[in-house]
Design a protein around this motif. Structure first.
Motif, PDB file in Angstrom:
ATOM      1  N   LYS A  39       0.854  -1.321   0.208  1.00 46.97           N
ATOM      2  CA  LYS A  39      -0.054   0.067   0.158  1.00 46.97           C
ATOM      3  C   LYS A  39       0.801   1.450   0.202  1.00 46.97           C
ATOM      4  O   LYS A  39       2.394   1.398   0.453  1.00 46.97           O
ATOM      5  CB  LYS A  39      -0.886   0.016   1.372  1.00 46.97           C
ATOM      6  CG  LYS A  39      -2.304  -0.577   0.853  1.00 46.97           C
ATOM      7  CD  LYS A  39      -2.667   0.311   2.095  1.00 46.97           C
ATOM      8  CE  LYS A  39      -4.417  -1.586   1.840  1.00 46.97           C
ATOM      9  NZ  LYS A  39      -5.251  -0.755   2.802  1.00 46.97           N
ATOM     10  N   ARG A  40       0.242   2.388  -0.650  1.00 47.60           N
ATOM     11  CA  ARG A  40       1.345   3.786  -0.515  1.00 47.60           C
ATOM     12  C   ARG A  40       0.690   4.406   0.334  1.00 47.60           C
ATOM     13  O   ARG A  40      -0.522   5.562   0.121  1.00 47.60           O
ATOM     14  CB  ARG A  40       0.729   4.354  -1.800  1.00 47.60           C
ATOM     15  CG  ARG A  40       1.495   3.937  -3.188  1.00 47.60           C
ATOM     16  CD  ARG A  40       1.581   4.346  -4.076  1.00 47.60           C
ATOM     17  NE  ARG A  40       3.265   3.997  -4.698  1.00 47.60           N
ATOM     18  CZ  ARG A  40       3.265   3.563  -6.141  1.00 47.60           C
ATOM     19  NH1 ARG A  40       1.982   2.710  -6.449  1.00 47.60           N
ATOM     20  NH2 ARG A  40       4.018   3.322  -6.673  1.00 47.60           N
ATOM     21  N   ARG A  41       0.315   3.796   1.891  1.00 46.24           N
ATOM     22  CA  ARG A  41      -0.398   5.089   2.769  1.00 46.24           C
ATOM     23  C   ARG A  41       0.419   6.033   3.782  1.00 46.24           C
ATOM     24  O   ARG A  41       1.653   5.036   3.673  1.00 46.24           O
ATOM     25  CB  ARG A  41      -1.412   3.513   3.365  1.00 46.24           C
ATOM     26  CG  ARG A  41      -2.093   4.779   4.676  1.00 46.24           C
ATOM     27  CD  ARG A  41      -2.611   4.558   5.196  1.00 46.24           C
ATOM     28  NE  ARG A  41      -4.218   4.365   5.341  1.00 46.24           N
ATOM     29  CZ  ARG A  41      -5.140   3.589   4.680  1.00 46.24           C
ATOM     30  NH1 ARG A  41      -5.273   3.351   5.980  1.00 46.24           N
ATOM     31  NH2 ARG A  41      -6.299   3.791   3.798  1.00 46.24           N
ATOM     32  N   LEU A  42       0.860   6.936   3.745  1.00 50.67           N
ATOM     33  CA  LEU A  42       1.810   7.362   4.459  1.00 50.67           C
ATOM     34  C   LEU A  42       1.332   8.486   5.334  1.00 50.67           C
ATOM     35  O   LEU A  42      -0.271   8.663   5.552  1.00 50.67           O
ATOM     36  CB  LEU A  42       2.684   8.634   3.474  1.00 50.67           C
ATOM     37  CG  LEU A  42       3.248   8.161   2.041  1.00 50.67           C
ATOM     38  CD1 LEU A  42       2.345   7.787   0.907  1.00 50.67           C
ATOM     39  CD2 LEU A  42       4.505   9.145   1.920  1.00 50.67           C
ATOM     40  N   ILE A  43       2.858   8.790   6.502  1.00 47.27           N
ATOM     41  CA  ILE A  43       1.563   9.599   7.492  1.00 47.27           C
ATOM     42  C   ILE A  43       2.739  10.502   7.721  1.00 47.27           C
ATOM     43  O   ILE A  43       3.912  10.382   7.462  1.00 47.27           O
ATOM     44  CB  ILE A  43       1.882   8.759   8.887  1.00 47.27           C
ATOM     45  CG1 ILE A  43       1.245   8.797   9.909  1.00 47.27           C
ATOM     46  CG2 ILE A  43       3.463   7.752   8.758  1.00 47.27           C
ATOM     47  CD1 ILE A  43       1.099   7.811  10.902  1.00 47.27           C
ATOM     48  N   LEU A  44       2.003  11.690   7.884  1.00 52.35           N
ATOM     49  CA  LEU A  44       3.021  12.604   8.641  1.00 52.35           C
ATOM     50  C   LEU A  44       2.292  13.775  10.382  1.00 52.35           C
ATOM     51  O   LEU A  44       0.905  13.624  10.076  1.00 52.35           O
ATOM     52  CB  LEU A  44       2.325  14.232   7.948  1.00 52.35           C
ATOM     53  CG  LEU A  44       3.031  15.467   8.169  1.00 52.35           C
ATOM     54  CD1 LEU A  44       4.997  15.181   7.555  1.00 52.35           C
ATOM     55  CD2 LEU A  44       2.765  16.435   7.070  1.00 52.35           C
ATOM     56  N   PRO A  45       3.042  13.404  11.051  1.00 56.20           N
ATOM     57  CA  PRO A  45       2.623  13.387  12.590  1.00 56.20           C
ATOM     58  C   PRO A  45       2.026  15.039  12.876  1.00 56.20           C
ATOM     59  O   PRO A  45       2.756  15.235  12.088  1.00 56.20           O
ATOM     60  CB  PRO A  45       3.907  13.208  13.696  1.00 56.20           C
ATOM     61  CG  PRO A  45       4.836  12.033  13.098  1.00 56.20           C
ATOM     62  CD  PRO A  45       4.653  12.604  11.076  1.00 56.20           C
ATOM     63  N   MET A  46       1.217  15.410  13.725  1.00 59.29           N
ATOM     64  CA  MET A  46       0.763  16.595  13.853  1.00 59.29           C
ATOM     65  C   MET A  46       2.422  17.311  14.052  1.00 59.29           C
ATOM     66  O   MET A  46       2.033  18.835  13.861  1.00 59.29           O
ATOM     67  CB  MET A  46      -0.580  16.590  14.486  1.00 59.29           C
ATOM     68  CG  MET A  46      -1.647  16.318  14.461  1.00 59.29           C
ATOM     69  SD  MET A  46      -2.443  17.686  13.003  1.00 59.29           S
ATOM     70  CE  MET A  46      -3.524  16.134  12.295  1.00 59.29           C
ATOM     71  N   LYS A  47       2.909  16.866  15.213  1.00 57.92           N
ATOM     72  CA  LYS A  47       4.207  18.118  15.034  1.00 57.92           C
ATOM     73  C   LYS A  47       4.976  18.660  14.449  1.00 57.92           C
ATOM     74  O   LYS A  47       5.411  18.746  14.097  1.00 57.92           O
ATOM     75  CB  LYS A  47       4.244  17.571  16.218  1.00 57.92           C
ATOM     76  CG  LYS A  47       4.532  16.826  17.900  1.00 57.92           C
ATOM     77  CD  LYS A  47       5.070  16.753  18.733  1.00 57.92           C
ATOM     78  CE  LYS A  47       4.656  16.628  20.188  1.00 57.92           C
ATOM     79  NZ  LYS A  47       5.392  15.548  21.591  1.00 57.92           N
ATOM     80  N   THR A  48       5.605  17.639  13.101  1.00 58.59           N
ATOM     81  CA  THR A  48       5.335  17.856  11.722  1.00 58.59           C
ATOM     82  C   THR A  48       4.768  18.615  11.169  1.00 58.59           C
ATOM     83  O   THR A  48       4.906  19.484  11.064  1.00 58.59           O
ATOM     84  CB  THR A  48       6.058  16.370  10.947  1.00 58.59           C
ATOM     85  OG1 THR A  48       6.626  15.598  12.310  1.00 58.59           O
ATOM     86  CG2 THR A  48       6.612  16.182   9.993  1.00 58.59           C
ATOM     87  N   VAL A  49       3.269  18.541  11.024  1.00 59.04           N
ATOM     88  CA  VAL A  49       2.530  19.208  10.340  1.00 59.04           C
ATOM     89  C   VAL A  49       2.812  20.315  11.060  1.00 59.04           C
ATOM     90  O   VAL A  49       2.970  21.794   9.878  1.00 59.04           O
ATOM     91  CB  VAL A  49       1.039  19.101  10.240  1.00 59.04           C
ATOM     92  CG1 VAL A  49       0.401  20.309  10.006  1.00 59.04           C
ATOM     93  CG2 VAL A  49       0.576  17.622   9.461  1.00 59.04           C
ATOM     94  N   GLN A  50       2.791  20.910  12.538  1.00 58.33           N
ATOM     95  CA  GLN A  50       2.943  22.205  12.667  1.00 58.33           C
ATOM     96  C   GLN A  50       4.369  22.986  12.328  1.00 58.33           C
ATOM     97  O   GLN A  50       4.588  24.434  12.258  1.00 58.33           O
ATOM     98  CB  GLN A  50       2.526  21.745  14.787  1.00 58.33           C
ATOM     99  CG  GLN A  50       3.184  23.282  15.031  1.00 58.33           C
ATOM    100  CD  GLN A  50       3.408  23.392  16.976  1.00 58.33           C
ATOM    101  OE1 GLN A  50       3.548  22.015  17.421  1.00 58.33           O
ATOM    102  NE2 GLN A  50       3.114  24.706  17.564  1.00 58.33           N
ATOM    103  N   LYS A  51       5.563  21.851  12.482  1.00 55.81           N
ATOM    104  CA  LYS A  51       6.104  23.027  11.906  1.00 55.81           C
ATOM    105  C   LYS A  51       6.624  23.138  10.461  1.00 55.81           C
ATOM    106  O   LYS A  51       6.737  24.276  10.140  1.00 55.81           O
ATOM    107  CB  LYS A  51       7.839  21.258  12.168  1.00 55.81           C
ATOM    108  CG  LYS A  51       8.127  21.026  14.082  1.00 55.81           C
ATOM    109  CD  LYS A  51       9.584  20.476  13.736  1.00 55.81           C
ATOM    110  CE  LYS A  51       9.201  19.790  15.559  1.00 55.81           C
ATOM    111  NZ  LYS A  51      10.264  18.062  15.561  1.00 55.81           N
TER     112      LYS A  51
END
Length: 182
Positions: free
Chosen positions: A161-173
C-alpha cells in the motif's frame, strides 16, 4: 502581500466546502477514480457526514479538491520510530486526506501544494478539540507518493500500500516554516 498558509496563490480563488453551485462535471484531473468521486459522490458524502469535501474554486469553476475524514491507524502499521514515542494503544487517531486532485487545466501551477497546505491547516487547527496524532494519505501512484514525501510524509508499515503518515508535530513545524517564508 504574501498569502497565508492554506491561502491560494491567486487572491480571486477560494477554499470552500463543496456546494451545489460548483461545476464539478467540468473537472478532469486525469485520474478516473478521482474524477468519478467528485462528479458522483462528493456532495452526497459531504451532506451525509462521511467526508468533509473542500474545493479550491474560482466562482463555480473547481480548480482542485480534497477530502478530510476521521481515521484510525492500527499500532502495527505505525512506523517504528514514531511508535516508540507513543503510549501503547491498539490504534491511534488520525486525520485522513482521502483524496486530493487538481484539474489538468491548472496542473503545474502550485495548486496541489495549496490544497495540501489548506488540508493540513484544517487538520491541525482542530486537534485541540478532536485529537489527531497525524495526517494520513493514500497515494494513488508513485508520482503522488513522491509529492507527499516531499512534504515529509513517510510510509506506514503496510505491505503493498502507498499509505503515508505525517505526525501533527511535523505538520505544525511545516506550517510554521511556510508562514515564516511567506
Amino acid at each position: 502581500m504574501k498569502p497565508n498558509v492554506g491561502e491560494p496563490l491567486v487572491s480571486s480563488l477560494r477554499f470552500e466546502r463543496i456546494g451545489a453551485h460548483h461545476a464539478v462535471d467540468r473537472f478532469d484531473c486525469g485520474k478516473e477514480s478521482l474524477n468519478r468521486y467528485l462528479h458522483e459522490s462528493a456532495r452526497r458524502d459531504r451532506s451525509s457526514g462521511i467526508a468533509a469535501v473542500f474545493v479550491l474554486a474560482a466562482e463555480a469553476d473547481v480548480i482542485g479538491y480534497y477530502t478530510l475524514h476521521q481515521h484510525l491507524v492500527e499500532a502495527p502499521e505505525m512506523p517504528e520510530k514514531l511508535r516508540k514515542r507513543l503510549s501503547r494503544y491498539a490504534a491511534y487517531p488520525a486525520t485522513l486526506i482521502g483524496r486530493l486532485a487538481v484539474d489538468r487545466r491548472y496542473a503545474g501551477q502550485g495548486y496541489a501544494r495549496d490544497l495540501l497546505l489548506d488540508a493540513l491547516t484544517r487538520a491541525f487547527e482542530v486537534t485541540p478539540t478532536v485529537a489527531s496524532l497525524a495526517v494520513v494519505v493514500d497515494a494513488l501512484d508513485a508520482q503522488a507518493q513522491k509529492f507527499y514525501e516531499h512534504y515529509g510524509f513517510v510510509l506506514l508499515e503496510i505491505p503493498s500500500k502507498r499509505r503515508l503518515i505525517l505526525p501533527m508535530k511535523t505538520v505544525q513545524k511545516l506550517l510554521q516554516n511556510v508562514r515564516a517564508t511567506s
